[in-house]
Structure formats: C-alpha cells, structure tokens
Design a protein around this motif. Sequence first.
Motif, PDB file in Angstrom:
ATOM      1  N   SER A   1       0.827  -1.206   0.000  1.00  0.00           N
ATOM      2  CA  SER A   1       0.000   0.000   0.000  1.00  0.00           C
ATOM      3  C   SER A   1       0.865   1.261   0.000  1.00  0.00           C
ATOM      4  O   SER A   1       1.993   1.259   0.494  1.00  0.00           O
ATOM      5  CB  SER A   1      -0.895   0.038   1.247  1.00  0.00           C
ATOM      6  N   LEU A   2       0.314   2.302  -0.538  1.00  0.00           N
ATOM      7  CA  LEU A   2       0.917   3.640  -0.484  1.00  0.00           C
ATOM      8  C   LEU A   2      -0.210   4.656  -0.357  1.00  0.00           C
ATOM      9  O   LEU A   2      -1.333   4.419  -0.816  1.00  0.00           O
ATOM     10  CB  LEU A   2       1.712   3.951  -1.755  1.00  0.00           C
ATOM     11  N   ARG A   3       0.113   5.792   0.242  1.00  0.00           N
ATOM     12  CA  ARG A   3      -0.847   6.892   0.330  1.00  0.00           C
ATOM     13  C   ARG A   3      -0.224   8.128  -0.294  1.00  0.00           C
ATOM     14  O   ARG A   3       0.798   8.629   0.198  1.00  0.00           O
ATOM     15  CB  ARG A   3      -1.231   7.174   1.768  1.00  0.00           C
ATOM     16  N   LEU A   4      -0.824   8.599  -1.364  1.00  0.00           N
ATOM     17  CA  LEU A   4      -0.353   9.808  -2.013  1.00  0.00           C
ATOM     18  C   LEU A   4      -1.083  11.018  -1.441  1.00  0.00           C
ATOM     19  O   LEU A   4      -2.263  10.943  -1.106  1.00  0.00           O
ATOM     20  CB  LEU A   4      -0.598   9.738  -3.521  1.00  0.00           C
ATOM     21  N   SER A   5      -0.369  12.114  -1.360  1.00  0.00           N
ATOM     22  CA  SER A   5      -0.948  13.373  -0.896  1.00  0.00           C
ATOM     23  C   SER A   5      -0.734  14.440  -1.948  1.00  0.00           C
ATOM     24  O   SER A   5       0.264  14.418  -2.678  1.00  0.00           O
ATOM     25  CB  SER A   5      -0.296  13.827   0.415  1.00  0.00           C
ATOM     26  N   CYS A   6      -1.664  15.380  -2.006  1.00  0.00           N
ATOM     27  CA  CYS A   6      -1.549  16.520  -2.919  1.00  0.00           C
ATOM     28  C   CYS A   6      -1.951  17.760  -2.147  1.00  0.00           C
ATOM     29  O   CYS A   6      -3.110  17.896  -1.746  1.00  0.00           O
ATOM     30  CB  CYS A   6      -2.444  16.313  -4.133  1.00  0.00           C
ATOM     31  N   ALA A   7      -0.997  18.639  -1.944  1.00  0.00           N
ATOM     32  CA  ALA A   7      -1.247  19.871  -1.206  1.00  0.00           C
ATOM     33  C   ALA A   7      -1.352  21.039  -2.173  1.00  0.00           C
ATOM     34  O   ALA A   7      -0.509  21.193  -3.063  1.00  0.00           O
ATOM     35  CB  ALA A   7      -0.127  20.116  -0.211  1.00  0.00           C
ATOM     36  N   ALA A   8      -2.376  21.836  -1.998  1.00  0.00           N
ATOM     37  CA  ALA A   8      -2.591  22.989  -2.862  1.00  0.00           C
ATOM     38  C   ALA A   8      -2.196  24.265  -2.138  1.00  0.00           C
ATOM     39  O   ALA A   8      -2.388  24.394  -0.926  1.00  0.00           O
ATOM     40  CB  ALA A   8      -4.047  23.064  -3.285  1.00  0.00           C
ATOM     41  N   SER A   9      -1.665  25.195  -2.886  1.00  0.00           N
ATOM     42  CA  SER A   9      -1.325  26.503  -2.329  1.00  0.00           C
ATOM     43  C   SER A   9      -1.663  27.576  -3.361  1.00  0.00           C
ATOM     44  O   SER A   9      -1.802  27.296  -4.538  1.00  0.00           O
ATOM     45  CB  SER A   9       0.155  26.568  -1.955  1.00  0.00           C
ATOM     46  N   GLY A  10      -1.795  28.788  -2.885  1.00  0.00           N
ATOM     47  CA  GLY A  10      -2.086  29.889  -3.779  1.00  0.00           C
ATOM     48  C   GLY A  10      -3.535  30.341  -3.730  1.00  0.00           C
ATOM     49  O   GLY A  10      -3.841  31.504  -3.933  1.00  0.00           O
ATOM     50  N   ARG A  11      -4.431  29.376  -3.531  1.00  0.00           N
ATOM     51  CA  ARG A  11      -5.837  29.689  -3.345  1.00  0.00           C
ATOM     52  C   ARG A  11      -6.528  28.447  -2.817  1.00  0.00           C
ATOM     53  O   ARG A  11      -6.039  27.334  -2.999  1.00  0.00           O
ATOM     54  CB  ARG A  11      -6.510  30.139  -4.641  1.00  0.00           C
ATOM     55  N   THR A  12      -7.655  28.659  -2.199  1.00  0.00           N
ATOM     56  CA  THR A  12      -8.392  27.508  -1.704  1.00  0.00           C
ATOM     57  C   THR A  12      -9.073  26.779  -2.855  1.00  0.00           C
ATOM     58  O   THR A  12      -9.547  27.401  -3.808  1.00  0.00           O
ATOM     59  CB  THR A  12      -9.451  27.940  -0.675  1.00  0.00           C
ATOM     60  N   LEU A  13      -9.089  25.461  -2.755  1.00  0.00           N
ATOM     61  CA  LEU A  13      -9.732  24.641  -3.777  1.00  0.00           C
ATOM     62  C   LEU A  13     -10.940  23.915  -3.202  1.00  0.00           C
ATOM     63  O   LEU A  13     -11.334  22.867  -3.696  1.00  0.00           O
ATOM     64  CB  LEU A  13      -8.721  23.641  -4.350  1.00  0.00           C
ATOM     65  N   SER A  14     -11.514  24.476  -2.160  1.00  0.00           N
ATOM     66  CA  SER A  14     -12.630  23.815  -1.490  1.00  0.00           C
ATOM     67  C   SER A  14     -13.897  23.778  -2.321  1.00  0.00           C
ATOM     68  O   SER A  14     -14.846  23.079  -1.957  1.00  0.00           O
ATOM     69  CB  SER A  14     -12.913  24.500  -0.149  1.00  0.00           C
ATOM     70  N   ARG A  15     -13.933  24.510  -3.425  1.00  0.00           N
ATOM     71  CA  ARG A  15     -15.104  24.493  -4.297  1.00  0.00           C
ATOM     72  C   ARG A  15     -14.805  23.817  -5.626  1.00  0.00           C
ATOM     73  O   ARG A  15     -15.599  23.905  -6.567  1.00  0.00           O
ATOM     74  CB  ARG A  15     -15.574  25.933  -4.550  1.00  0.00           C
ATOM     75  N   ASN A  16     -13.688  23.134  -5.701  1.00  0.00           N
ATOM     76  CA  ASN A  16     -13.244  22.539  -6.960  1.00  0.00           C
ATOM     77  C   ASN A  16     -13.227  21.018  -6.889  1.00  0.00           C
ATOM     78  O   ASN A  16     -12.803  20.452  -5.873  1.00  0.00           O
ATOM     79  CB  ASN A  16     -11.831  23.017  -7.298  1.00  0.00           C
ATOM     80  N   GLY A  17     -13.647  20.384  -7.984  1.00  0.00           N
ATOM     81  CA  GLY A  17     -13.424  18.957  -8.097  1.00  0.00           C
ATOM     82  C   GLY A  17     -11.937  18.685  -8.243  1.00  0.00           C
ATOM     83  O   GLY A  17     -11.200  19.494  -8.808  1.00  0.00           O
ATOM     84  N   MET A  18     -11.511  17.544  -7.723  1.00  0.00           N
ATOM     85  CA  MET A  18     -10.105  17.176  -7.773  1.00  0.00           C
ATOM     86  C   MET A  18      -9.970  15.763  -8.328  1.00  0.00           C
ATOM     87  O   MET A  18     -10.938  14.989  -8.298  1.00  0.00           O
ATOM     88  CB  MET A  18      -9.477  17.218  -6.361  1.00  0.00           C
ATOM     89  N   ALA A  19      -8.785  15.431  -8.793  1.00  0.00           N
ATOM     90  CA  ALA A  19      -8.593  14.101  -9.374  1.00  0.00           C
ATOM     91  C   ALA A  19      -7.135  13.691  -9.323  1.00  0.00           C
ATOM     92  O   ALA A  19      -6.238  14.508  -9.123  1.00  0.00           O
ATOM     93  CB  ALA A  19      -9.075  14.078 -10.820  1.00  0.00           C
ATOM     94  N   TRP A  20      -6.949  12.388  -9.521  1.00  0.00           N
ATOM     95  CA  TRP A  20      -5.625  11.825  -9.737  1.00  0.00           C
ATOM     96  C   TRP A  20      -5.618  11.178 -11.126  1.00  0.00           C
ATOM     97  O   TRP A  20      -6.571  10.491 -11.506  1.00  0.00           O
ATOM     98  CB  TRP A  20      -5.302  10.759  -8.684  1.00  0.00           C
ATOM     99  N   PHE A  21      -4.545  11.415 -11.839  1.00  0.00           N
ATOM    100  CA  PHE A  21      -4.280  10.766 -13.115  1.00  0.00           C
ATOM    101  C   PHE A  21      -2.931  10.073 -12.997  1.00  0.00           C
ATOM    102  O   PHE A  21      -2.138  10.384 -12.114  1.00  0.00           O
ATOM    103  CB  PHE A  21      -4.249  11.795 -14.256  1.00  0.00           C
ATOM    104  N   ARG A  22      -2.659   9.169 -13.913  1.00  0.00           N
ATOM    105  CA  ARG A  22      -1.353   8.523 -13.918  1.00  0.00           C
ATOM    106  C   ARG A  22      -0.888   8.297 -15.353  1.00  0.00           C
ATOM    107  O   ARG A  22      -1.693   8.218 -16.273  1.00  0.00           O
ATOM    108  CB  ARG A  22      -1.394   7.200 -13.157  1.00  0.00           C
ATOM    109  N   GLN A  23       0.420   8.202 -15.493  1.00  0.00           N
ATOM    110  CA  GLN A  23       1.007   7.942 -16.796  1.00  0.00           C
ATOM    111  C   GLN A  23       2.150   6.955 -16.632  1.00  0.00           C
ATOM    112  O   GLN A  23       3.142   7.259 -15.954  1.00  0.00           O
ATOM    113  CB  GLN A  23       1.500   9.225 -17.465  1.00  0.00           C
ATOM    114  N   ALA A  24       1.968   5.800 -17.226  1.00  0.00           N
ATOM    115  CA  ALA A  24       3.004   4.772 -17.205  1.00  0.00           C
ATOM    116  C   ALA A  24       3.973   5.017 -18.353  1.00  0.00           C
ATOM    117  O   ALA A  24       3.622   5.661 -19.349  1.00  0.00           O
ATOM    118  CB  ALA A  24       2.367   3.394 -17.320  1.00  0.00           C
ATOM    119  N   PRO A  25       5.180   4.496 -18.243  1.00  0.00           N
ATOM    120  CA  PRO A  25       6.174   4.685 -19.306  1.00  0.00           C
ATOM    121  C   PRO A  25       5.650   4.202 -20.656  1.00  0.00           C
ATOM    122  O   PRO A  25       5.158   3.076 -20.764  1.00  0.00           O
ATOM    123  CB  PRO A  25       7.357   3.842 -18.832  1.00  0.00           C
TER     124      PRO A  25
END
Length: 123
Positions: free
Chosen positions: A16-40
């Motif tokens: 298992s792993l837990r990824l984190s994504c921290a936002a700065s510059g403005r609040t994103l509390s009204r925004n949808g968020m997502a994770w994408f990935r790209q394999a080689p």
Amino acid sequence: VQLQASGGGLVQAGGSLRLSCAASGRTLSRNGMAWFRQAPGKEREFVATIDWNGGNTRYADSVKGRFTISRDNAKNAVYLQMNNLKPEDTAVYSCAASVMPGLVTVASGYHYWGQGTLVTVSS
C-alpha cells in the motif's frame, strides 16, 4: 494555484501507499479534484475523482475496490490511498484541480496540474 504531490515510492505487489496533494495559492474547497497517472510509454489515464465536498467519487475500473480518493478542505489537500498494488499500477501519479465543483473524468476538464510522484510496484 500550485499543486504538490508526494508519497510515491517503491513497494512490492500487494502493498500500500498513500499519495498526498497539497494545494497553495488559493483555496480549492469548491473545486473537483482528481488523480491521473502515466506509465512509461503510455497515455495519461484517469484514476479517480472527487467532488468539491467529498460527497461523491468515481474511479477507473482498473483501480475500483483498491484505491480510495479523499480530501480535507481545511488542509486544502487531496489524498489517494492505494491498496493491493499491482505491477501494472507503476506510473507517475499527478493530481489535478478542476474549475468545476463536480466529478470530471477527463484530463481536459482540469485547469490546474501538479508535478507527478513516481509509484513503482515490484512483482
């Protein structure tokens, strides 16, 4: 807006792993968020998305039942808990923020992107 992803690493299959994504510059509390990935050598693909208040989520079929996306608006952060990892999960994982509050599963729906964090799953 800046998004900073972290938590990647090398893990054995089944781990298992837990990824984190921290936002700065403005609040994103009204925004949808997502994770994408790209394999080689492959196209970027959608992994998971969460709406603005965390009430709704959606996953790619390949990760459903193994990955969980969540968010903490007080910390302006989104997370991806990855369990039962498989070698085919090896990729660079990136977080993204939409200008819309709801669920968005396509990359074109995201305005803000963070740099990726590498996840390597060994067999």
